[in-house]
Design a protein around this motif. Structure first.
Motif, PDB file in Angstrom:
ATOM      1  N   LEU A  42      15.782   2.786  65.122  1.00  0.00           N
ATOM      2  CA  LEU A  42      14.925   2.733  66.305  1.00  0.00           C
ATOM      3  C   LEU A  42      13.479   2.360  65.982  1.00  0.00           C
ATOM      4  O   LEU A  42      12.608   2.465  66.845  1.00  0.00           O
ATOM      5  CB  LEU A  42      14.968   4.073  67.054  1.00  0.00           C
ATOM      6  N   CYS A  43      13.218   1.931  64.770  1.00  0.00           N
ATOM      7  CA  CYS A  43      11.869   1.473  64.419  1.00  0.00           C
ATOM      8  C   CYS A  43      11.699   0.070  65.016  1.00  0.00           C
ATOM      9  O   CYS A  43      12.110  -0.935  64.434  1.00  0.00           O
ATOM     10  CB  CYS A  43      11.659   1.454  62.911  1.00  0.00           C
ATOM     11  N   ILE A  44      11.106   0.032  66.183  1.00  0.00           N
ATOM     12  CA  ILE A  44      10.987  -1.198  66.963  1.00  0.00           C
ATOM     13  C   ILE A  44      10.151  -2.239  66.229  1.00  0.00           C
ATOM     14  O   ILE A  44      10.501  -3.421  66.191  1.00  0.00           O
ATOM     15  CB  ILE A  44      10.397  -0.887  68.355  1.00  0.00           C
ATOM     16  N   GLU A  45       9.066  -1.822  65.621  1.00  0.00           N
ATOM     17  CA  GLU A  45       8.197  -2.772  64.918  1.00  0.00           C
ATOM     18  C   GLU A  45       8.949  -3.480  63.794  1.00  0.00           C
ATOM     19  O   GLU A  45       8.860  -4.700  63.645  1.00  0.00           O
ATOM     20  CB  GLU A  45       6.961  -2.067  64.368  1.00  0.00           C
ATOM     21  N   ALA A  46       9.706  -2.730  63.009  1.00  0.00           N
ATOM     22  CA  ALA A  46      10.460  -3.331  61.903  1.00  0.00           C
ATOM     23  C   ALA A  46      11.503  -4.309  62.429  1.00  0.00           C
ATOM     24  O   ALA A  46      11.704  -5.387  61.869  1.00  0.00           O
ATOM     25  CB  ALA A  46      11.130  -2.244  61.066  1.00  0.00           C
ATOM     26  N   ARG A  47      12.154  -3.948  63.515  1.00  0.00           N
ATOM     27  CA  ARG A  47      13.182  -4.822  64.084  1.00  0.00           C
ATOM     28  C   ARG A  47      12.560  -6.114  64.623  1.00  0.00           C
ATOM     29  O   ARG A  47      13.080  -7.207  64.417  1.00  0.00           O
ATOM     30  CB  ARG A  47      13.938  -4.074  65.176  1.00  0.00           C
ATOM     31  N   GLN A  48      11.422  -6.004  65.301  1.00  0.00           N
ATOM     32  CA  GLN A  48      10.741  -7.201  65.806  1.00  0.00           C
ATOM     33  C   GLN A  48      10.331  -8.109  64.649  1.00  0.00           C
ATOM     34  O   GLN A  48      10.512  -9.329  64.707  1.00  0.00           O
ATOM     35  CB  GLN A  48       9.497  -6.811  66.615  1.00  0.00           C
ATOM     36  N   LEU A  49       9.778  -7.514  63.612  1.00  0.00           N
ATOM     37  CA  LEU A  49       9.354  -8.294  62.453  1.00  0.00           C
ATOM     38  C   LEU A  49      10.545  -8.895  61.712  1.00  0.00           C
ATOM     39  O   LEU A  49      10.459 -10.016  61.200  1.00  0.00           O
ATOM     40  CB  LEU A  49       8.503  -7.429  61.519  1.00  0.00           C
ATOM     41  N   LEU A  50      11.657  -8.177  61.678  1.00  0.00           N
ATOM     42  CA  LEU A  50      12.875  -8.700  61.056  1.00  0.00           C
ATOM     43  C   LEU A  50      13.318  -9.977  61.766  1.00  0.00           C
ATOM     44  O   LEU A  50      13.556 -11.001  61.131  1.00  0.00           O
ATOM     45  CB  LEU A  50      13.987  -7.647  61.115  1.00  0.00           C
ATOM     46  N   TYR A  51      13.397  -9.922  63.086  1.00  0.00           N
ATOM     47  CA  TYR A  51      13.829 -11.096  63.846  1.00  0.00           C
ATOM     48  C   TYR A  51      12.829 -12.238  63.689  1.00  0.00           C
ATOM     49  O   TYR A  51      13.210 -13.397  63.579  1.00  0.00           O
ATOM     50  CB  TYR A  51      14.013 -10.756  65.318  1.00  0.00           C
TER      51      TYR A  51
END
Length: 135
Positions: A42-51
């Motif tokens: 649920l770490c939104i920032e990491a997921r956004q940066l991953l994409y």
């Protein structure tokens, strides 16, 4: 989840990934962001940066035809695993496999839609929103 509430090692991975992304070291950035997302889905920032890192990598380092073909053949097993986890309602694991598949095809609308729909089923509305925004 904000980076300040992450465990120290995950916060370090997030920072290393951001630095790598800024330096256009996409492979390392993806690895770092994946570490965070796998531990804290649920770490939104990491997921956004991953994409973002996956998209930028695809734009700046397009795969050769041979590499693309190999990635598709190798991707059959993770795809079957993702489907099996989806059928057994283990959505978090299915999402992880779809994200693994996205490494070879970050703009794949099917995978992004799967991530979004499974995230909604799992109650991860913010994750679903990120996947849909990436379409």
């Amino acid at each position: 989840m904000r980076p300040t509430s992450l465990a120290k090692n995950l916060s370090d991975y997030l920072k290393k990934g951001q630095t790598a992304l800024a330096k256009k070291n996409y492979d390392y950035a993806v690895e770092m962001f994946l570490q965070v997302v796998q531990e804290e889905p649920l770490c939104i920032e990491a997921r956004q940066l991953l994409y973002q890192a996956e998209r930028e990598k695809a734009q700046h380092k397009p795969q050769s035809l041979l590499s693309s073909l190999i990635a598709r053949v190798v991707g059959v097993i993770p795809y079957i695993l993702a489907l099996s986890y989806e059928v057994t309602k283990k959505y978090e694991k299915a999402i992880a496999f779809y994200e693994e598949l996205m490494r070879s095809d970050p703009a794949n609308k099917y995978f992004l839609n799967k991530i979004a729909s499974l995230s909604l089923l799992n109650g991860w509305n913010d994750v679903a929103a990120i996947a849909l925004e990436s379409l």
